[in-house]
Design an enzyme around this catalytic site. Sequence first.
Site, PDB file in Angstrom:
ATOM      1  N   ASP A  91      10.483  28.150  34.870  1.00  0.00           N
ATOM      2  CA  ASP A  91      10.909  28.928  36.190  1.00  0.00           C
ATOM      3  C   ASP A  91      10.984  29.877  35.150  1.00  0.00           C
ATOM      4  O   ASP A  91      11.136  30.003  34.157  1.00  0.00           O
ATOM      5  CB  ASP A  91      12.461  27.902  34.744  1.00  0.00           C
ATOM      6  CG  ASP A  91      14.300  28.098  35.326  1.00  0.00           C
ATOM      7  OD1 ASP A  91      13.731  29.172  35.477  1.00  0.00           O
ATOM      8  OD2 ASP A  91      14.667  27.104  35.386  1.00  0.00           O
ATOM      9  N   TYR A 111      23.751  36.104  47.513  1.00  0.00           N
ATOM     10  CA  TYR A 111      22.926  35.887  47.514  1.00  0.00           C
ATOM     11  C   TYR A 111      22.357  37.120  48.363  1.00  0.00           C
ATOM     12  O   TYR A 111      21.821  37.796  47.729  1.00  0.00           O
ATOM     13  CB  TYR A 111      22.080  34.883  48.579  1.00  0.00           C
ATOM     14  CG  TYR A 111      20.879  34.446  49.529  1.00  0.00           C
ATOM     15  CD1 TYR A 111      20.097  34.382  48.696  1.00  0.00           C
ATOM     16  CD2 TYR A 111      20.528  35.396  50.432  1.00  0.00           C
ATOM     17  CE1 TYR A 111      18.212  33.572  48.935  1.00  0.00           C
ATOM     18  CE2 TYR A 111      19.261  34.857  51.194  1.00  0.00           C
ATOM     19  CZ  TYR A 111      18.516  34.992  50.466  1.00  0.00           C
ATOM     20  OH  TYR A 111      16.279  34.612  50.853  1.00  0.00           O
ATOM     21  N   LYS A 117      20.127  40.118  46.793  1.00  0.00           N
ATOM     22  CA  LYS A 117      18.324  40.369  47.510  1.00  0.00           C
ATOM     23  C   LYS A 117      18.521  41.914  47.538  1.00  0.00           C
ATOM     24  O   LYS A 117      16.991  42.681  47.590  1.00  0.00           O
ATOM     25  CB  LYS A 117      18.250  39.841  48.667  1.00  0.00           C
ATOM     26  CG  LYS A 117      18.272  38.116  48.863  1.00  0.00           C
ATOM     27  CD  LYS A 117      16.721  37.568  47.858  1.00  0.00           C
ATOM     28  CE  LYS A 117      16.005  36.601  47.983  1.00  0.00           C
ATOM     29  NZ  LYS A 117      14.716  36.189  47.196  1.00  0.00           N
ATOM     30  N   SER A 142      15.329  39.830  51.906  1.00  0.00           N
ATOM     31  CA  SER A 142      16.049  38.470  53.139  1.00  0.00           C
ATOM     32  C   SER A 142      16.357  39.542  54.232  1.00  0.00           C
ATOM     33  O   SER A 142      16.900  40.835  53.163  1.00  0.00           O
ATOM     34  CB  SER A 142      16.842  37.378  52.207  1.00  0.00           C
ATOM     35  OG  SER A 142      17.702  37.005  53.487  1.00  0.00           O
TER      36      SER A 142
END
Length: 237
Positions: free
Chosen positions: A62, A154, A158, A141
Amino acid sequence: MSGTNHKTALITGASQGLGLALAGQLVKDGWKLIIDARGETALAAAYRILAPHGRVVAVPGDVTEPAHRQELAEAAARLGGLDLLVNNAGMLGPSPQPELLDYPLEILEQVYRANVIAPLGVVQAVRKHLKPGAVVLNITSDAGVEAYPGWGGYGSSKAALEQLSNILAAENPAWRVYWLDPGDMRTAMHQAAFPGENISDRPLPEASVPGIMALIQSDRPSGRYRASQFAGAASTI
Ligand SMILES: NC(=O)c1ccc[n+]([C@@H]2O[C@H](COP(=O)([O-])OP(=O)(O)OC[C@H]3O[C@@H](n4cnc5c(N)ncnc54)[C@H](OP(=O)(O)O)[C@@H]3O)[C@@H](O)[C@H]2O)c1
């Protein structure tokens, strides 16, 4: 192995989706690869796909864990250093995504840990093993620059990764630091972002790979790019 170069790349999150698609192209072009993902079974399956084409080292773990990042650094040292680091592993957060006023803050912390802290942690861990002129490619993104309702967790992570990349580039002119929007891709993460929706009209992640390869092989300066701006790029550069 079809390529002739002897370059080495570390790609995080390469058991499926964009990471696996990019790994497939790089290994066919002769790159040595280090790949990771948390799920050992899927990573082993990815290894079986990639390993017939060249040298691949799979390190399950991870990226949010410092001990795993150290393992990645040790693998990089054993392969003689890195020409390319792709911080691709990422976390969407809840599905469906809550609006910001309802966003559970403990999950927001996890999203930031995966999408912002971990990529920098990987760079810090492998810094001694990044060769002069190495490329650091952070996958971001359009959600990092557009204000899509429901994408606040999210998207803001980003956005943070984009500015982190921007400053990393300014501080490290010996590297090319790219932060790249790969475009919409038909992957598990995309399906989780659009639960219950038919996403079969989205392109497969393989469609983003030629643009990414074109950027990696270019001499473009550090900066923000979109895979789609290299439309028409050949799949093998
Ligand atoms: N799909 C899209 O439309 C889209 C659009 C713009 C940007 N992106 C970005 O593109 C990148 C790849 O996305 P994708 O759609 O290909 O995702 P995906 O299909 O869900 O694959 C994600 C990969 O990352 C691994 N991963 C996730 N968390 C990890 C962690 N903490 N440590 C190590 N590995 C981890 C996953 O394996 P395990 O779960 O087993 O760890 C898997 O191999 C992400 O950064 C994403 O934000 C995607």
